[in-house]
Scaffold this active site. Sequence first.
Site, mmCIF file in Angstrom:
data_model
loop_
_atom_site.group_PDB
_atom_site.id
_atom_site.type_symbol
_atom_site.label_atom_id
_atom_site.label_comp_id
_atom_site.label_asym_id
_atom_site.label_seq_id
_atom_site.Cartn_x
_atom_site.Cartn_y
_atom_site.Cartn_z
ATOM 1 N N LYS A 194 2.837 -5.516 -7.374
ATOM 2 C CA LYS A 194 1.996 -4.394 -6.939
ATOM 3 C C LYS A 194 0.698 -4.979 -6.402
ATOM 4 C CE LYS A 194 -0.249 -0.134 -8.277
ATOM 5 N NZ LYS A 194 -0.448 0.897 -9.287
ATOM 6 N N LYS A 247 5.426 -2.987 -4.120
ATOM 7 C CA LYS A 247 4.589 -1.854 -3.723
ATOM 8 C C LYS A 247 3.296 -2.375 -3.098
ATOM 9 C CE LYS A 247 2.054 1.917 -5.804
ATOM 10 N NZ LYS A 247 1.600 2.544 -7.002
HETATM 11 C C1 PBG Z 1 -1.826 3.678 -10.444
HETATM 12 C C2 PBG Z 1 -0.897 4.038 -9.364
HETATM 13 C C3 PBG Z 1 -1.232 4.038 -8.013
HETATM 14 C C4 PBG Z 1 -0.116 4.446 -7.303
HETATM 15 C C5 PBG Z 1 0.912 4.677 -8.224
HETATM 16 N N1 PBG Z 1 0.407 4.416 -9.515
HETATM 17 C C6 PBG Z 1 -2.526 3.776 -7.333
HETATM 18 C C7 PBG Z 1 -3.388 2.714 -7.776
HETATM 19 O O1 PBG Z 1 -2.955 1.662 -8.259
HETATM 20 O O2 PBG Z 1 -4.606 2.925 -7.639
HETATM 21 C C8 PBG Z 1 -0.096 4.587 -5.812
HETATM 22 C C9 PBG Z 1 1.026 5.316 -5.195
HETATM 23 C C10 PBG Z 1 0.798 5.710 -3.796
HETATM 24 O O3 PBG Z 1 -0.169 5.315 -3.124
HETATM 25 O O4 PBG Z 1 1.647 6.475 -3.296
HETATM 26 N N2 PBG Z 1 -1.338 3.296 -11.647
#
Ligand code: PBG
Length: 323
Positions: A194, A247
């Site tokens: 991520k 991601k």
């Molecule tokens: C946070 C989380 C995020 C997303 C999913 N879970 C955002 C972040 O890390 O700030 C993003 C998903 C998206 O942008 O569609 N735990």
Amino acid sequence: MFKRPRRNRKSSVIRKMVQENRVHLEDLIFPLFVIEGDNQRNEVSSMPGIYRYSPDLLKDEIDECMNLGIKSFAIFPSLPESKKDKMATEATNAEGLYLQTIRDIKESFEDACIITDIAMDPYSSDGHDGIVQDGKILNDETLEVLGEMAVAQAEAGADIVAPSDMMDGRVEFIREALDDANFEDVSIMAYTAKYASAFYGPFRDALDSAPKFGDKKTYQMNPANRREALIEAELDESEGADFLMVKPALPYLDVIRTLKQDFDLPIAAYNVSGEYAMIKAAAQKGWLDGLDTMQETLLSIKRAGADVILTYFAKEFAELRNG
Ligand code: PBG
């Protein structure tokens, strides 16, 4: 000329016969946002066509999606600031919005696969995924909270829990917490690679969860790194993950390919909010064909090696398929 590749492109039937990759409805997971209240449905302004639903209307939306052939849902709560605190205590409140909604959905839709999110940010007054102390995000102390969240979500009926927090050691910690509570059948979809991405902007609008200070770069990965994803993947695999996720998806297709080649677990890709927003915005302006761009995008993620795609396009894609 003996070799003429165009022969395999000469008709639609042949093109489809030799098509190497396909997107199936079964591959898609639809992320959904839940808010408090009754009969509430409000659009996320930076995500046209995506809404936050109160629990009653969320169930109607899931019902529609199930009829279209979408059976898997990743649910996120959008909470008022008054429900947030430093320790994210609302995250384990069995009577709170999120866990009640999960329980209710599982009771109403036996065949639905419900994926819950493990991270503190939707409930954190600091807007971070872990516990904040003196401007630092604490790793090991956060694991305790994540483990409790996992068990609370499993009790509510989650089929798959998905840690999106990027703390070190969380998959093993969560696996042990689940097993200790006799939830050995609950799966873990690990947000393995991520990245600290600007493409999460619209999601943070939806949840009002942007960090109150700083950024997430001390726990989410540096977009410049591909090999580091292998370190994360080895850890998650050995700690008991059932899925490895990359991601965002589009700017990281090479990372999807890398994990697919080196690991035998199913690979998930999260086609995130900003990837959705760019296509929607361009389509609204008439600069891109929205449906064609969506299909090409999802196909590219499959071609890169994803088995599963989390995408805000899931319902639209299913509607297109259902004609
Ligand atoms: C946070 C989380 C995020 C997303 C999913 N879970 C955002 C972040 O890390 O700030 C993003 C998903 C998206 O942008 O569609 N735990």
